[in-house]
Design an enzyme around this catalytic site. Structure first.
Site, PDB file in Angstrom:
ATOM      1  N   TRP A 212       7.375  -7.522   5.411  1.00  0.00           N
ATOM      2  CA  TRP A 212       6.737  -6.472   4.626  1.00  0.00           C
ATOM      3  C   TRP A 212       7.840  -5.510   4.136  1.00  0.00           C
ATOM      4  O   TRP A 212       8.710  -5.123   4.925  1.00  0.00           O
ATOM      5  CB  TRP A 212       5.709  -5.707   5.477  1.00  0.00           C
ATOM      6  CG  TRP A 212       5.184  -4.522   4.720  1.00  0.00           C
ATOM      7  CD1 TRP A 212       4.146  -4.514   3.833  1.00  0.00           C
ATOM      8  CD2 TRP A 212       5.706  -3.189   4.742  1.00  0.00           C
ATOM      9  NE1 TRP A 212       4.001  -3.259   3.290  1.00  0.00           N
ATOM     10  CE2 TRP A 212       4.944  -2.423   3.834  1.00  0.00           C
ATOM     11  CE3 TRP A 212       6.745  -2.572   5.429  1.00  0.00           C
ATOM     12  CZ2 TRP A 212       5.178  -1.073   3.601  1.00  0.00           C
ATOM     13  CZ3 TRP A 212       6.988  -1.220   5.194  1.00  0.00           C
ATOM     14  CH2 TRP A 212       6.197  -0.475   4.295  1.00  0.00           C
ATOM     15  N   ASP A 377      -6.892   2.924  -6.304  1.00  0.00           N
ATOM     16  CA  ASP A 377      -6.560   2.059  -5.164  1.00  0.00           C
ATOM     17  C   ASP A 377      -7.569   2.259  -4.029  1.00  0.00           C
ATOM     18  O   ASP A 377      -8.729   2.632  -4.245  1.00  0.00           O
ATOM     19  CB  ASP A 377      -5.104   2.353  -4.731  1.00  0.00           C
ATOM     20  CG  ASP A 377      -4.405   1.144  -4.136  1.00  0.00           C
ATOM     21  OD1 ASP A 377      -4.608   0.894  -2.936  1.00  0.00           O
ATOM     22  OD2 ASP A 377      -3.665   0.452  -4.861  1.00  0.00           O
ATOM     23  N   ASP A 378      -7.138   2.052  -2.823  1.00  0.00           N
ATOM     24  CA  ASP A 378      -7.966   2.095  -1.617  1.00  0.00           C
ATOM     25  C   ASP A 378      -8.694   3.445  -1.476  1.00  0.00           C
ATOM     26  O   ASP A 378      -8.170   4.470  -1.893  1.00  0.00           O
ATOM     27  CB  ASP A 378      -6.999   1.907  -0.430  1.00  0.00           C
ATOM     28  CG  ASP A 378      -7.695   1.484   0.826  1.00  0.00           C
ATOM     29  OD1 ASP A 378      -8.934   1.458   0.846  1.00  0.00           O
ATOM     30  OD2 ASP A 378      -6.977   1.184   1.804  1.00  0.00           O
ATOM     31  N   ARG A 454      -3.910  -3.167  11.571  1.00  0.00           N
ATOM     32  CA  ARG A 454      -4.318  -2.095  10.648  1.00  0.00           C
ATOM     33  C   ARG A 454      -5.822  -1.805  10.845  1.00  0.00           C
ATOM     34  O   ARG A 454      -6.555  -1.639   9.877  1.00  0.00           O
ATOM     35  CB  ARG A 454      -4.038  -2.484   9.204  1.00  0.00           C
ATOM     36  CG  ARG A 454      -3.672  -1.289   8.315  1.00  0.00           C
ATOM     37  CD  ARG A 454      -3.659  -1.650   6.846  1.00  0.00           C
ATOM     38  NE  ARG A 454      -3.142  -0.567   6.036  1.00  0.00           N
ATOM     39  CZ  ARG A 454      -3.516  -0.293   4.803  1.00  0.00           C
ATOM     40  NH1 ARG A 454      -4.427  -1.022   4.206  1.00  0.00           N
ATOM     41  NH2 ARG A 454      -2.995   0.700   4.139  1.00  0.00           N
ATOM     42  N   TRP A 488      -6.515  -7.283  -5.759  1.00  0.00           N
ATOM     43  CA  TRP A 488      -7.097  -8.022  -4.620  1.00  0.00           C
ATOM     44  C   TRP A 488      -6.070  -8.022  -3.499  1.00  0.00           C
ATOM     45  O   TRP A 488      -5.075  -8.727  -3.561  1.00  0.00           O
ATOM     46  CB  TRP A 488      -7.418  -9.442  -5.084  1.00  0.00           C
ATOM     47  CG  TRP A 488      -8.147 -10.292  -4.088  1.00  0.00           C
ATOM     48  CD1 TRP A 488      -7.730 -10.645  -2.840  1.00  0.00           C
ATOM     49  CD2 TRP A 488      -9.420 -10.923  -4.269  1.00  0.00           C
ATOM     50  NE1 TRP A 488      -8.650 -11.455  -2.234  1.00  0.00           N
ATOM     51  CE2 TRP A 488      -9.700 -11.648  -3.085  1.00  0.00           C
ATOM     52  CE3 TRP A 488     -10.350 -10.961  -5.306  1.00  0.00           C
ATOM     53  CZ2 TRP A 488     -10.863 -12.391  -2.924  1.00  0.00           C
ATOM     54  CZ3 TRP A 488     -11.503 -11.711  -5.146  1.00  0.00           C
ATOM     55  CH2 TRP A 488     -11.764 -12.408  -3.966  1.00  0.00           C
ATOM     56  N   ASP A 489      -6.353  -7.231  -2.474  1.00  0.00           N
ATOM     57  CA  ASP A 489      -5.376  -7.024  -1.405  1.00  0.00           C
ATOM     58  C   ASP A 489      -5.752  -7.842  -0.162  1.00  0.00           C
ATOM     59  O   ASP A 489      -6.888  -8.325  -0.033  1.00  0.00           O
ATOM     60  CB  ASP A 489      -5.321  -5.526  -1.065  1.00  0.00           C
ATOM     61  CG  ASP A 489      -3.954  -5.086  -0.550  1.00  0.00           C
ATOM     62  OD1 ASP A 489      -3.179  -5.944  -0.090  1.00  0.00           O
ATOM     63  OD2 ASP A 489      -3.672  -3.878  -0.589  1.00  0.00           O
ATOM     64  N   MET A 490      -4.832  -7.944   0.781  1.00  0.00           N
ATOM     65  CA  MET A 490      -5.046  -8.733   2.009  1.00  0.00           C
ATOM     66  C   MET A 490      -3.992  -8.279   2.996  1.00  0.00           C
ATOM     67  O   MET A 490      -2.837  -8.648   2.877  1.00  0.00           O
ATOM     68  CB  MET A 490      -4.840 -10.198   1.636  1.00  0.00           C
ATOM     69  CG  MET A 490      -5.462 -11.221   2.522  1.00  0.00           C
ATOM     70  SD  MET A 490      -4.563 -11.476   4.047  1.00  0.00           S
ATOM     71  CE  MET A 490      -5.279 -12.982   4.599  1.00  0.00           C
ATOM     72  N   ASN A 491      -4.402  -7.433   3.971  1.00  0.00           N
ATOM     73  CA  ASN A 491      -3.411  -6.643   4.693  1.00  0.00           C
ATOM     74  C   ASN A 491      -3.162  -7.002   6.150  1.00  0.00           C
ATOM     75  O   ASN A 491      -2.819  -6.127   6.951  1.00  0.00           O
ATOM     76  CB  ASN A 491      -3.770  -5.163   4.586  1.00  0.00           C
ATOM     77  CG  ASN A 491      -3.275  -4.590   3.268  1.00  0.00           C
ATOM     78  OD1 ASN A 491      -2.160  -4.873   2.846  1.00  0.00           O
ATOM     79  ND2 ASN A 491      -4.108  -3.822   2.599  1.00  0.00           N
ATOM     80  N   ASP A 554       5.568  -3.533  -1.478  1.00  0.00           N
ATOM     81  CA  ASP A 554       5.247  -2.109  -1.327  1.00  0.00           C
ATOM     82  C   ASP A 554       6.510  -1.266  -1.415  1.00  0.00           C
ATOM     83  O   ASP A 554       6.440  -0.050  -1.583  1.00  0.00           O
ATOM     84  CB  ASP A 554       4.571  -1.853   0.028  1.00  0.00           C
ATOM     85  CG  ASP A 554       3.077  -2.146  -0.020  1.00  0.00           C
ATOM     86  OD1 ASP A 554       2.525  -2.244  -1.127  1.00  0.00           O
ATOM     87  OD2 ASP A 554       2.465  -2.275   1.058  1.00  0.00           O
TER      88      ASP A 554
HETATM   89  C1  GLA Z   1      -1.511  -2.262   0.930  1.00  0.00           C
HETATM   90  C2  GLA Z   1      -0.983  -2.424  -0.490  1.00  0.00           C
HETATM   91  C3  GLA Z   1      -0.729  -1.055  -1.092  1.00  0.00           C
HETATM   92  C4  GLA Z   1      -2.008  -0.242  -1.060  1.00  0.00           C
HETATM   93  C5  GLA Z   1      -2.548  -0.166   0.353  1.00  0.00           C
HETATM   94  C6  GLA Z   1      -3.913   0.492   0.374  1.00  0.00           C
HETATM   95  O1  GLA Z   1      -0.536  -1.754   1.768  1.00  0.00           O
HETATM   96  O2  GLA Z   1       0.172  -3.211  -0.508  1.00  0.00           O
HETATM   97  O3  GLA Z   1      -0.253  -1.185  -2.413  1.00  0.00           O
HETATM   98  O4  GLA Z   1      -2.946  -0.846  -1.919  1.00  0.00           O
HETATM   99  O5  GLA Z   1      -2.671  -1.443   0.943  1.00  0.00           O
HETATM  100  O6  GLA Z   1      -4.431   0.584   1.645  1.00  0.00           O
END
Ligand code: GLA
Length: 739
Positions: A212, A377-378, A454, A488-491, A554
């Site tokens: 990351w 965003d989020d 997370r 479309w995120d995936m954390n 990021d």
């Molecule tokens: C991840 C993404 C970020 C942002 C955060 C939001 O870390 O990579 O760009 O969207 O989630 O929680």
């Protein structure tokens, strides 16, 4: 062109600058013959035939798909176990001993031109093909598909090796189809999408590794004899490695010259690339499903089609290999070729402190500096006021947007921008309504810990009802709001992969994501998608069939980005690489860099802005506007041009790029110094790929022509003045014929 010679029983796949040849030997084995950067067919001479009859001499046989069965102690692409006795028993055979080998014998072939069968075993076809064609979403029709049919003569398994040749790109997309032709289930224990036989000695390999915030770190090394693996054991592509490689004979390739072989997987699940360097000098690359915890049960009559392993060869060094992959991805993989808009994302400006007024104020400032796509965003949904809660509840939060989201969207549209919204559709926080209602919908093993990362858990995409629920939730938002773009995120990575699908989850999760994206794109054809997984954790040719761009990392520190973007550029084109200008003092690294460096590095891809616009002075906003206007004048060159890496970080401590339109009429030159080069007196980098006869006018950001020079001069002498610089020195110039 694809050609089969019935006399020599040889297949030749001829690209514009390449050949790939196979042979059916006297025993019906399909063997690899040759692959290289010349467009000449080869005859059926098998120079790899074993020299004698000793069992140890068979090791050099090059089966197109090495399977566990024939005499070899080397890596295999396929291992199958048949629970039943063979159809014909031999004297002395004992029952109840599972059969764990497979033999593949040639039975025939088919050639399909642009979706139409053109040849079946050397005859014109009588009926159209009814076989499934998984890779059909292709914009560029210039391809020919060869299917070679193999089967196990004593077991109910048919294997079809598929080769889609893109002659103009010298690229072959390969995959295989496995069919259970018997009455009982069979178990596949290992499966690569394809095995690549590189010319002997091709043991220098370039791949990327990372984490990351530090994705796409280039590594180049000569393989010792043995095996080298890169892969991922989760349900997305991953940060640790990316599924592509470049390979060449040590010392015989440079950035600009020499034959370089390349390959990339079109798959976002658990994958593995194995490079096997044998004592003989043979180098084989196996690309496909990660064999860890792998299982594929083929039910009677069932066919399994693997994703593709894309491969090719270039005679123009590592740069040429990258350009082949870029052009192929633009022409044959990405869902569209429209110019990518300049984006603003408010994440780093407001994080979870969202409000209608706050976002609207940022949107007005973004529009004024020339932004074309505004992304929230989020934090806009459910109880998501921090990473602790709310994931899974995809309804607009009345707490954040008391009048709903549509008024903000209308305001953004009225300002002339598109509107984008963040989702993380594969996840759920335990503190969410979705989890409270369906605690059984997450991946887990009964009675075992459910590890949170997370503060979130992963939904079981093996369950059709989960996929339908998520589709309906996203559909409800999209049906009631004019949304143009989804991030479309995936954390997190997966742990405790307990699923209703069992071990198939390693594949089923990616299939679920693909299916959802396909359904959404079909219902909302104007919608664009961005793939993000904590930055660049889901970038591969599989997801790129469904998304228009990716979040590269990021980490937006411009100097770190030089390294990340250089590794990214080995395989992926600039038109998908989102790159943002963020705060003067970077939020991830704390490093302070001036605006010119931040823009010069971000303008190498799809430009985005992530700074807090409220914290900028009018003068700074004016400078942002001027850079954005500059970018818009040349973005078609960056997004659609051929990339030449003139200087690389490893060799020169600077990254100098040139993007050139295919007709050579325009180019973009971008230099950025990573390590201090003061006192080195390095000469300016020579340009490449220009028209030597033409005169180019060279424009700076203020539309001033700083010089007029011939293509020949620029390719021999470089851009005057770029001789030295401290770390962070940077410059972008736009070159045009005829002004
Ligand atoms: C991840 C993404 C970020 C942002 C955060 C939001 O870390 O990579 O760009 O969207 O989630 O929680």
């Amino acid at each position: 062109m694809i050609h089969y010679n019935p006399n020599t029983r040889t297949f030749n796949l001829l690209g514009q600058h390449s050949h790939y040849a196979m042979l059916v030997d006297g025993d019906g084995r399909l063997l690899h013959l040759a692959w290289g950067p010349t467009p000449n067919p080869v005859t059926g001479h098998n120079r790899f035939a074993p020299p004698g009859q000793s069992s140890f001499e068979f090791q050099g046989q090059r089966d197109e798909l090495p399977a566990y069965g024939p005499i070899s102690v080397h890596e295999v692409a396929l291992k199958v176990s048949f629970p039943n006795p063979p159809t014909a028993l031999k004297p002395g055979d004992t029952l109840n001993r599972p059969i764990r080998d497979v033999r593949l014998a040639y039975t025939g072939y088919e050639i399909e031109e642009n979706g139409q069968l053109s040849m079946v075993n050397g005859q014109l076809p009588t009926a159209p093909s009814s076989l499934p064609n998984p890779q059909s979403a292709i914009r560029n029709p210039q391809s020919t598909l060869l299917r070679i049919f193999l089967h196990d003569p004593a077991q109910p398994l048919a294997v079809t090796l598929c080769y889609r040749l893109f002659p103009a790109h010298d690229v072959i997309e390969r995959w295989c189809e496995l069919t259970n032709t018997g009455p009982n289930p069979i178990r596949v224990e290992k499966l690569a999408f394809a095995a690549l036989h590189l010319p002997p000695g091709s043991s220098e390999v370039t791949t990327v590794h990372g984490a990351w915030g530090a994705e796409f770190t280039t590594q180049r090394h000569v393989l010792p004899v043995g095996s080298f693996n890169i892969g991922h054991r989760s349900v997305q592509t991953g940060h640790a490695f990316n599924p592509f490689f470049l390979a060449n004979r040590p010392g015989q390739a440079t950035e600009t010259s020499g034959p370089v072989y390349f390959g990339a997987l079109a798959f976002s699940g658990a994958w593995l690339l194995t490079f096997e360097h044998q004592h003989s000098g043979d180098v084989r690359v196996f690309g496909g499903y990660n064999p860890f915890d792998f299982e594929l049960i083929l039910q009677p009559g069932q066919t399994h089609t693997t994703p593709a392993f894309v491969c090719g060869v270039s005679d123009e060094g590592w740069g040429g290999a990258s350009r082949r992959l870029h052009t192929f991805t633009r022409d044959a993989v990405l869902p569209n070729d429209a110019p990518r808009p300049v984006l603003y994302n408010s994440w780093e400006a407001t994080y979870f402190a969202l409000s209608h007024e706050g976002q609207a104020a940022l949107a007005r400032k973004a529009a004024a500096i020339g932004v074309e796509l505004f992304v929230v965003d989020d934090g806009w949904f459910g109880g998501r006021r921090s990473p602790l809660s709310g994931l899974g509840d995809w309804t607009v939060s009345p707490e954040v947007f008391p009048r709903g989201l549509q008024p903000l969207i209308e305001e953004v549209h009225a300002l002339g921008m598109q509107f984008g919204l963040w989702f993380e559709p594969e996840m759920v926080n335990p503190d969410s309504d979705l989890y409270r209602q369906h605690p059984d919908w997450v991946l887990h093993f009964p009675g075992r810990p459910r590890t949170e990362a997370r503060m979130q858990l992963v939904l079981d995409y093996g369950r059709a009802e989960v996929i339908d629920h998520i589709f309906n939730a996203l559909d409800a938002i999209l049906a009631n709001h004019d949304i143009d773009f989804i991030k479309w995120d995936m954390n997190r990575n997966v742990t405790e992969p307990g699923s209703v699908t069992g071990k198939a989850i390693w594949r089923a999760h990616a299939a679920g994501v693909y299916g959802l994206m396909d359904r959404l794109r079909q219902k909302y054809p104007h919608l664009s998608l961005q793939s993000c997984s904590g930055g660049g954790g889901r970038v591969d040719l599989g997801i790129l069939r469904r998304v228009d761009q990716v979040w590269t990392s990021d980490n937006t520190d411009a100097l770190d980005r030089l390294r990340i973007q250089e590794g990214f550029s080995l395989a992926y084109p600039a038109r998908i690489m989102e790159a943002w200008v963020t705060h003067e003092k970077n939020h991830q690294t704390g490093r302070v860099l001036d605006l010119a460096t931040r823009f010069d590095v971000a303008m190498r891809g799809v430009l985005g802005i992530g700074s807090d616009l409220n914290a900028l002075s009018d003068e700074e906003l004016k400078a942002y506007a001027s850079y954005i206007a500059f970018y818009k004048r040349f973005r078609h060159v960056v997004q659609d041009g051929d990339l030449y890496r003139l200087e690389t970080l490893a060799e020169q401590g600077a990254s100098t790029l040139l993007y050139v339109l295919p007709d050579q009429s325009e180019a973009v030159y971008s230099v950025a110094v990573h390590d201090h080069l003061i006192g080195r007196h390095r000469p300016p980098a020579c340009l490449r790929g220009l028209n030597p006869q033409a005169t180019y006018a060279i424009f700076d950001r203020h539309e001033r022509a700083i010089a007029h020079l011939s293509g020949a001069d620029l390719m021999a002498q470089g851009i005057p003045g770029d001789t030295y610089g401290p770390a962070g020195y940077s410059r972008t110039l736009h070159l045009k014929i005829g002004d």
